[in-house]
Design a protein around this motif. Structure first.
Motif, PDB file in Angstrom:
ATOM      1  N   THR A 230       0.828  -1.208   0.000  1.00  0.00           N
ATOM      2  CA  THR A 230       0.000   0.000   0.000  1.00  0.00           C
ATOM      3  C   THR A 230       0.863   1.259   0.000  1.00  0.00           C
ATOM      4  OG1 THR A 230      -1.894   1.052   1.083  1.00  0.00           O
ATOM      5  CG2 THR A 230      -0.181   0.169   2.528  1.00  0.00           C
ATOM      6  N   ASP A 234      -3.155   5.773  -0.398  1.00  0.00           N
ATOM      7  CA  ASP A 234      -4.157   4.709  -0.389  1.00  0.00           C
ATOM      8  C   ASP A 234      -4.703   4.506   1.021  1.00  0.00           C
ATOM      9  OD1 ASP A 234      -5.680   2.637  -1.536  1.00  0.00           O
ATOM     10  OD2 ASP A 234      -4.251   1.143  -0.811  1.00  0.00           O
ATOM     11  N   LYS A 238      -8.673   5.183   2.287  1.00  0.00           N
ATOM     12  CA  LYS A 238      -9.474   4.148   2.932  1.00  0.00           C
ATOM     13  C   LYS A 238      -9.947   4.604   4.316  1.00  0.00           C
ATOM     14  CE  LYS A 238      -7.131   0.318   0.560  1.00  0.00           C
ATOM     15  NZ  LYS A 238      -8.263  -0.194  -0.210  1.00  0.00           N
TER      16      LYS A 238
END
Length: 510
Positions: A230, A234, A238
């Motif tokens: 990741t 990102d 999220k």
């Protein structure tokens, strides 16, 4: 346990508070020899989950397994007995006692007659094993924030912890202290301990040290992933549910006239010793002046003296050339001095008051909202609703109690209240402390935007990246003294970090 074996597993953990589902059927596991980060914005349910795993809360639903055995915690003592330790963000130490005395307090090993020598030998072995450097005979009040963090971790290890839960483990540390702590954590997982750092916004640290990440949003798990797969963007997306730019708006403003001049200012601490020692500086129109330091080095007292909340022992404070050293808080407010306190719950708001009532607290003497001290609540309600919209405060209505807001939304409320008064000088003490990435981005951009209005801002932050990003000039502070005042472009992060820890500028540059 061997590396890779499951130390703790939680299934379907659910916890409800009045009107809120804090944890909604959460599944989570951590294995020996890994660092597993828990991420989520303010109010996502991280703290509630960790308090359940440590036995401080009981879940309404769900099961917990430790080393494959189903368990029920009646208290934190049950968790400690099973090898679970928790290091809280706010230290749980007794300042007047020594490090080793804090280690043995309440420990079954201590017995009725303390054997401090045996305890010292055992703790010294732990220090050598994991790279901690600390004088066990020092009083806790004599320690730096980083050393107190070490004491808390050592205390948990001394009590047999094989799983460590760390709440914001680097929030009050200097960069060198942070590096030492991360090195120690890596040594621990090599020794097959399991570590859970739950962190709101220090994503670079998550990427640097964790093996896996579990992300919570609104009480639910939204993703589980390996850290190597990741990125910072990102993770933030999220967590928040939208893109986070990680950039502060660039606002170029020509520096104007001096607003604040501080000359040789000194102040006493609450404990009665001199904590601020002869600092001098100025802040101009359209300038953010940043003070970089670890908590407890006098920056809080400096902010309070300028705001009128603490008496100056020596020195002068000039506002627009006028001596205000002994002026009242109200007089300073009327002149245009705004203050954002570091304690958003205890000082910045009244929890049981509605948002309208909280916004009204600075309006009693504002002729736009009151006449002879009688408030016009219709105007204040409209004013509050406009602030809720402009500052993106997530609340059902203006009548919502402050107690029902998350930390980020509470900080937005305080910021809206201050900035709506159009101050000439804004004292912002830890304006983003403990906020998630989305709220942090919002608050920082609001501060920078106000430079266009020729506001002068005194920024006090324990986040060095934030100070370097926002400030035009920076003053590292150590033990109540400035280590120098530097234009942002003239110093590097490592140099400022070293000065925060007490290294003189001359040595930093050699």
């Amino acid at each position: 346990m061997k590396r890779g074996e499951t130390v703790l597993k939680a299934e379907g953990i659910t916890k409800k508070f009045p009107g809120v589902v804090a944890n909604d059927h959460i599944d989570f596991e951590i294995k020996a020899g890994e660092i597993h980060a828990i991420l989520g914005e303010n109010g996502a349910g991280k703290t509630t989950l960790m308090n359940i795993l440590y036995g401080l809360y009981k879940p309404d639903e769900g099961e917990i397994y430790v080393r494959g055995k189903k368990v029920k915690f009646e208290s934190a003592l049950d968790a400690i007995d099973l090898g679970i330790g928790m290091v809280h963000q706010h230290r749980k130490l007794v300042p007047a006692h020594t490090v080793i005395e804090n280690m043995v307090f309440g420990h079954p090993k201590a017995g009725k007659i303390l054997d401090l020598k045996a305890a010292e030998e055992e703790v010294e072995e732990l220090c050598k094993k994991y790279g901690f450097e600390i004088d066990l005979r020092k009083k806790v009040w004599q320690l730096s924030a980083g050393e107190r963090q070490m004491v808390e971790i050592l205390k948990a290890l001394y009590r047999g912890a094989k799983l460590l839960i760390l709440d914001e483990p680097t929030s009050a540390l200097t960069p060198p202290e942070t590096e030492k702590l991360l090195a120690s954590l890596k040594a621990m997982v090599k020794d097959e301990l399991a570590i859970i750092p739950f962190i709101t916004h220090k994503l670079p640290m998550v990427l640097a040290i964790s093996d896996r990440v579990t992300i919570l949003r609104k009480g639910k798990v939204v993703d589980r992933l390996k850290t190597k797969n990741t990125t910072k963007k990102d993770l933030a997306k999220k967590m928040i549910g939208r893109e986070v730019l990680f950039k502060t708006k660039k606002v170029k403003v020509k520096k104007g006239k001096p607003i604040l001049q501080v000359k040789n200012l000194s102040a006493m601490s609450d404990a009665g010793f001199l904590i601020l020692k002869g600092v001098s500086f100025s802040i101009h129109e359209g300038e953010i002046f940043g003070i970089a330091g670890v908590s407890g080095n006098g920056q809080r007292e400096l902010a309070e003296v300028i705001a009128g909340l603490r008496k100056a022992e020596k020195g002068k404070i000039l506002f627009r050339g006028k001596d205000i050293t002994h002026s009242s808080i109200l007089d300073r407010w009327k002149m245009g001095i705004g203050y954002i306190p570091p304690e958003r719950v205890e000082v910045g708001t009244i929890s049981e008051f509605s948002l309208v009532e909280n916004m009204a607290m600075n309006l009693y003497f504002d002729p736009d909202f009151s006449e002879r001290g009688i408030l016009d609540y219709n105007k204040i309600r409209k004013h509050t609703e406009e602030a809720i919209s402009e500052f993106d405060i997530m609340a059902p209505s203006a009548d919502t109690k402050a107690a029902h807001l998350s930390g980020g939304n509470l900080q937005k409320l305080i910021l809206a209240r201050m900035l709506s008064q159009r101050p000439q000088l804004l004292i912002a003490n830890l304006p983003t402390h403990g906020l998630d990435v989305g709220a942090t981005e919002f608050v920082r951009n609001k501060l920078v935007e106000r430079k266009k209005e020729k506001i002068g801002i005194l920024l006090i932050s324990e986040d060095l990246d934030e100070t370097l990003s926002l400030s035009d000039r920076i003053a590292p502070i150590f033990e109540g003294k400035f280590m120098g005042i530097f234009p942002k472009k003239s110093v590097k992060k490592a140099e400022v970090g070293a000065m925060m820890a007490g290294t003189p500028y001359e040595e930093v540059k050699t």
